[in-house]
Scaffold this motif. Structure first.
Motif, PDB file in Angstrom:
ATOM      1  N   THR A   1      47.100   0.474 -25.770  1.00 60.04           N
ATOM      2  CA  THR A   1      45.644   0.378 -25.747  1.00 60.04           C
ATOM      3  C   THR A   1      45.038   1.655 -26.310  1.00 60.04           C
ATOM      4  N   GLY A   2      43.859   1.533 -26.901  1.00 56.46           N
ATOM      5  CA  GLY A   2      43.087   2.692 -27.337  1.00 56.46           C
ATOM      6  C   GLY A   2      41.608   2.414 -27.170  1.00 56.46           C
ATOM      7  N   TRP A   3      40.784   3.461 -27.212  1.00 55.49           N
ATOM      8  CA  TRP A   3      39.337   3.252 -27.049  1.00 55.49           C
ATOM      9  C   TRP A   3      38.555   4.305 -27.818  1.00 55.49           C
ATOM     10  N   MET A   4      37.325   3.934 -28.145  1.00 54.25           N
ATOM     11  CA  MET A   4      36.458   4.805 -28.927  1.00 54.25           C
ATOM     12  C   MET A   4      36.001   5.987 -28.068  1.00 54.25           C
ATOM     13  N   VAL A   5      36.356   7.188 -28.519  1.00 49.25           N
ATOM     14  CA  VAL A   5      36.021   8.389 -27.769  1.00 49.25           C
ATOM     15  C   VAL A   5      35.013   9.253 -28.528  1.00 49.25           C
ATOM     16  N   ALA A   6      34.793   8.933 -29.791  1.00 47.10           N
ATOM     17  CA  ALA A   6      33.810   9.597 -30.656  1.00 47.10           C
ATOM     18  C   ALA A   6      33.428   8.580 -31.725  1.00 47.10           C
ATOM     19  N   PRO A   7      32.366   8.835 -32.510  1.00 52.72           N
ATOM     20  CA  PRO A   7      31.896   7.808 -33.456  1.00 52.72           C
ATOM     21  C   PRO A   7      32.954   7.269 -34.405  1.00 52.72           C
ATOM     22  N   ASP A   8      33.963   8.079 -34.777  1.00 51.70           N
ATOM     23  CA  ASP A   8      35.000   7.599 -35.693  1.00 51.70           C
ATOM     24  C   ASP A   8      36.410   7.825 -35.155  1.00 51.70           C
ATOM     25  N   LEU A   9      36.529   8.089 -33.835  1.00 48.80           N
ATOM     26  CA  LEU A   9      37.830   8.448 -33.279  1.00 48.80           C
ATOM     27  C   LEU A   9      38.227   7.523 -32.126  1.00 48.80           C
TER      28      LEU A   9
ATOM     29  N   ARG B   1      50.074   9.875 -26.398  1.00 48.98           N
ATOM     30  CA  ARG B   1      51.078  10.446 -27.298  1.00 48.98           C
ATOM     31  C   ARG B   1      52.264   9.508 -27.449  1.00 48.98           C
ATOM     32  N   HIS B   2      52.750   8.935 -26.322  1.00 45.30           N
ATOM     33  CA  HIS B   2      53.948   8.098 -26.407  1.00 45.30           C
ATOM     34  C   HIS B   2      53.676   6.787 -27.138  1.00 45.30           C
ATOM     35  N   VAL B   3      52.419   6.376 -27.240  1.00 44.25           N
ATOM     36  CA  VAL B   3      52.062   5.225 -28.071  1.00 44.25           C
ATOM     37  C   VAL B   3      52.060   5.625 -29.543  1.00 44.25           C
ATOM     38  N   ALA B   4      51.351   6.703 -29.862  1.00 40.10           N
ATOM     39  CA  ALA B   4      51.239   7.138 -31.257  1.00 40.10           C
ATOM     40  C   ALA B   4      52.591   7.563 -31.827  1.00 40.10           C
TER      41      ALA B   4
ATOM     42  N   LEU C   1      50.107  -2.379 -15.943  1.00 36.14           N
ATOM     43  CA  LEU C   1      51.457  -2.612 -16.439  1.00 36.14           C
ATOM     44  C   LEU C   1      51.661  -1.764 -17.691  1.00 36.14           C
ATOM     45  N   GLY C   2      52.823  -1.921 -18.326  1.00 33.49           N
ATOM     46  CA  GLY C   2      53.171  -1.054 -19.445  1.00 33.49           C
ATOM     47  C   GLY C   2      52.167  -1.035 -20.581  1.00 33.49           C
ATOM     48  N   GLY C   3      51.626  -2.197 -20.988  1.00 30.00           N
ATOM     49  CA  GLY C   3      50.682  -2.224 -22.104  1.00 30.00           C
ATOM     50  C   GLY C   3      49.383  -1.511 -21.825  1.00 30.00           C
ATOM     51  N   ASN C   4      49.154  -1.140 -20.563  1.00 34.67           N
ATOM     52  CA  ASN C   4      47.948  -0.388 -20.224  1.00 34.67           C
ATOM     53  C   ASN C   4      47.985   1.053 -20.714  1.00 34.67           C
ATOM     54  N   SER C   5      49.099   1.494 -21.268  1.00 39.58           N
ATOM     55  CA  SER C   5      49.148   2.854 -21.805  1.00 39.58           C
ATOM     56  C   SER C   5      48.015   3.052 -22.810  1.00 39.58           C
ATOM     57  N   GLY C   6      47.184   4.058 -22.560  1.00 39.67           N
ATOM     58  CA  GLY C   6      46.025   4.313 -23.403  1.00 39.67           C
ATOM     59  C   GLY C   6      44.741   3.683 -22.908  1.00 39.67           C
ATOM     60  N   SER C   7      44.764   3.020 -21.749  1.00 40.12           N
ATOM     61  CA  SER C   7      43.562   2.380 -21.208  1.00 40.12           C
ATOM     62  C   SER C   7      42.542   3.417 -20.755  1.00 40.12           C
ATOM     63  N   VAL C   8      41.296   2.971 -20.694  1.00 35.21           N
ATOM     64  CA  VAL C   8      40.215   3.825 -20.215  1.00 35.21           C
ATOM     65  C   VAL C   8      39.953   3.552 -18.740  1.00 35.21           C
ATOM     66  N   LEU C   9      39.626   4.592 -17.980  1.00 38.29           N
ATOM     67  CA  LEU C   9      39.138   4.468 -16.610  1.00 38.29           C
ATOM     68  C   LEU C   9      37.626   4.667 -16.644  1.00 38.29           C
ATOM     69  N   ILE C  10      36.887   3.605 -16.352  1.00 38.53           N
ATOM     70  CA  ILE C  10      35.430   3.656 -16.361  1.00 38.53           C
ATOM     71  C   ILE C  10      34.911   3.875 -14.950  1.00 38.53           C
ATOM     72  N   ASP C  11      34.094   4.890 -14.774  1.00 39.31           N
ATOM     73  CA  ASP C  11      33.443   5.151 -13.490  1.00 39.31           C
ATOM     74  C   ASP C  11      32.396   4.074 -13.242  1.00 39.31           C
ATOM     75  N   LEU C  12      32.508   3.347 -12.129  1.00 39.24           N
ATOM     76  CA  LEU C  12      31.565   2.256 -11.859  1.00 39.24           C
ATOM     77  C   LEU C  12      30.150   2.761 -11.604  1.00 39.24           C
ATOM     78  N   ALA C  13      30.004   3.995 -11.189  1.00 36.44           N
ATOM     79  CA  ALA C  13      28.671   4.515 -10.885  1.00 36.44           C
ATOM     80  C   ALA C  13      27.896   4.909 -12.135  1.00 36.44           C
ATOM     81  N   SER C  14      28.592   5.420 -13.137  1.00 37.37           N
ATOM     82  CA  SER C  14      27.899   5.952 -14.314  1.00 37.37           C
ATOM     83  C   SER C  14      28.195   5.212 -15.608  1.00 37.37           C
TER      84      SER C  14
END
Length: 335
Positions: free
Chosen positions: A131-139, A144-147, A290-303
């Protein structure tokens, strides 16, 4: 995953006990007789275990059938379809308390969900890696173990790997890949900007194309929680892990079937809590992954902000993530 925090919410524990007869009845068809071997289930049993978990005196593994009910009820895994989360696919009763928390955060979660994608590859022995997620406008940020599966350092720069005479690995990110939803949103990964060294945190940063193969614009970046915001929330903060869990042969097969209903490799949302902060770099959490969650984001429910980057876990013990402020440090160093 059952942590010591699953019943720290008094309302959730009360709901669990009030509805336990219903939960036990629904679980009998799924538990393959585990609790029958334990002599059956009673509300008194549930009360004893719930108190023991909350007080830290219960030893996990003593009542596996009851633990399976607790995990499914308190740490469910939701499907994501059409860019929002839906009910878990099985018929097991869902917690109204967990549902209330998620509904209160739905608008924030719906802003983040489209910015999480599955990392697909060609010219590789696998079809996808994590998994991956947008952390900046083009990034895009991932682990590491995924890439490392598709890139390595050569002559002072990161290049795409080339296996067995094949062309270099081609990497895309699909922002959808949702269960029973045929649409895709595929973007080319143009460059591996950075992979943290082995003695550092499990982070890699990728540059993604401005438009998809169908000329769609990139999704928005998910804002990172600041150090102040992160420390204000602390242990116990409710989060949602968004990513792509895959069947994992290292984990119990029956548990995976019960929790994921045999549906793997698609976008999911799993609520949980931050269970520990480890110095300035890492955190632990208890959302179901599970394993495919490598690279997942943790979203704070409050913010609605990103609290961390999931990178692994120990079944029945804890999950690990890189803290958002540490991700910010890496991005600042690259800019």
């Amino acid at each position: 995953m059952i942590s010591g925090l699953v019943f720290s919410d008094g309302a959730l524990r009360e709901e669990f006990l009030d509805r336990f007869s219903q939960l036990a009845e629904a679980a009998q068809a799924q538990l393959d007789g585990l609790e029958r071997l334990e002599g059956g289930l009673t509300v008194d049993d549930a009360q004893e275990v719930a108190v023991g978990i909350d007080e830290g005196t219960y030893r996990l593994g003593d009542r596996p059938g009851l633990e399976a009910i607790i995990e499914r009820f308190t740490r469910p895994v939701h499907l994501v379809q059409r860019g929002t989360f839906t009910d878990p696919p099985d018929a097991f009763p869902d917690s109204e308390e967990i549902g209330r928390r998620l509904e209160q955060a739905r608008a924030l979660l719906d802003q983040a969900i489209p910015s999480v994608g599955r990392i697909d590859v060609r010219n590789h022995r696998l079809d996808w890696l994590g998994t991956g997620w947008m952390v900046a406008p083009d990034l895009v940020v991932t682990n590491r173990h995924v890439a490392a599966e598709f890139a390595h350092m050569k002559d002072g720069a990161f290049v795409f790997r080339q296996y067995s005479g094949l062309p270099p690995v081609r990497v895309d990110v699909d922002w959808r890949h949702e269960h029973r939803i045929p649409e895709e949103s595929r973007f080319r990964i143009e460059e591996v900007l950075w992979i943290e060294p082995e003695n550092s945190v499990d982070v890699a940063v990728l540059r993604v194309a401005e438009h998809s193969y169908e000329n769609e614009p990139r999704p928005r970046a998910i804002e990172l929680a600041s150090r102040v915001e992160f420390e204000q929330a602390r242990v116990g903060a409710w989060v949602a892990v968004v990513g792509y869990p895959a069947y994992d042969s290292r984990n119990d097969a029956a548990d995976q079937q019960r929790i994921f209903d045999g549906i793997y490799n698609y976008k999911r949302l799993a609520p949980g809590q931050v269970t520990a902060l480890v110095q300035q770099d890492l955190l632990h959490h208890d959302a179901t992954t599970l394993g495919g969650n490598s690279g997942s984001v943790l979203i704070d429910l409050a913010s609605g902000k990103a609290f961390g980057l999931h990178f692994g876990g120990i079944e029945g013990d804890r999950n690990f993530a890189v803290q958002a402020p540490r991700l910010r440090q890496i991005l600042d160093q690259l800019s």
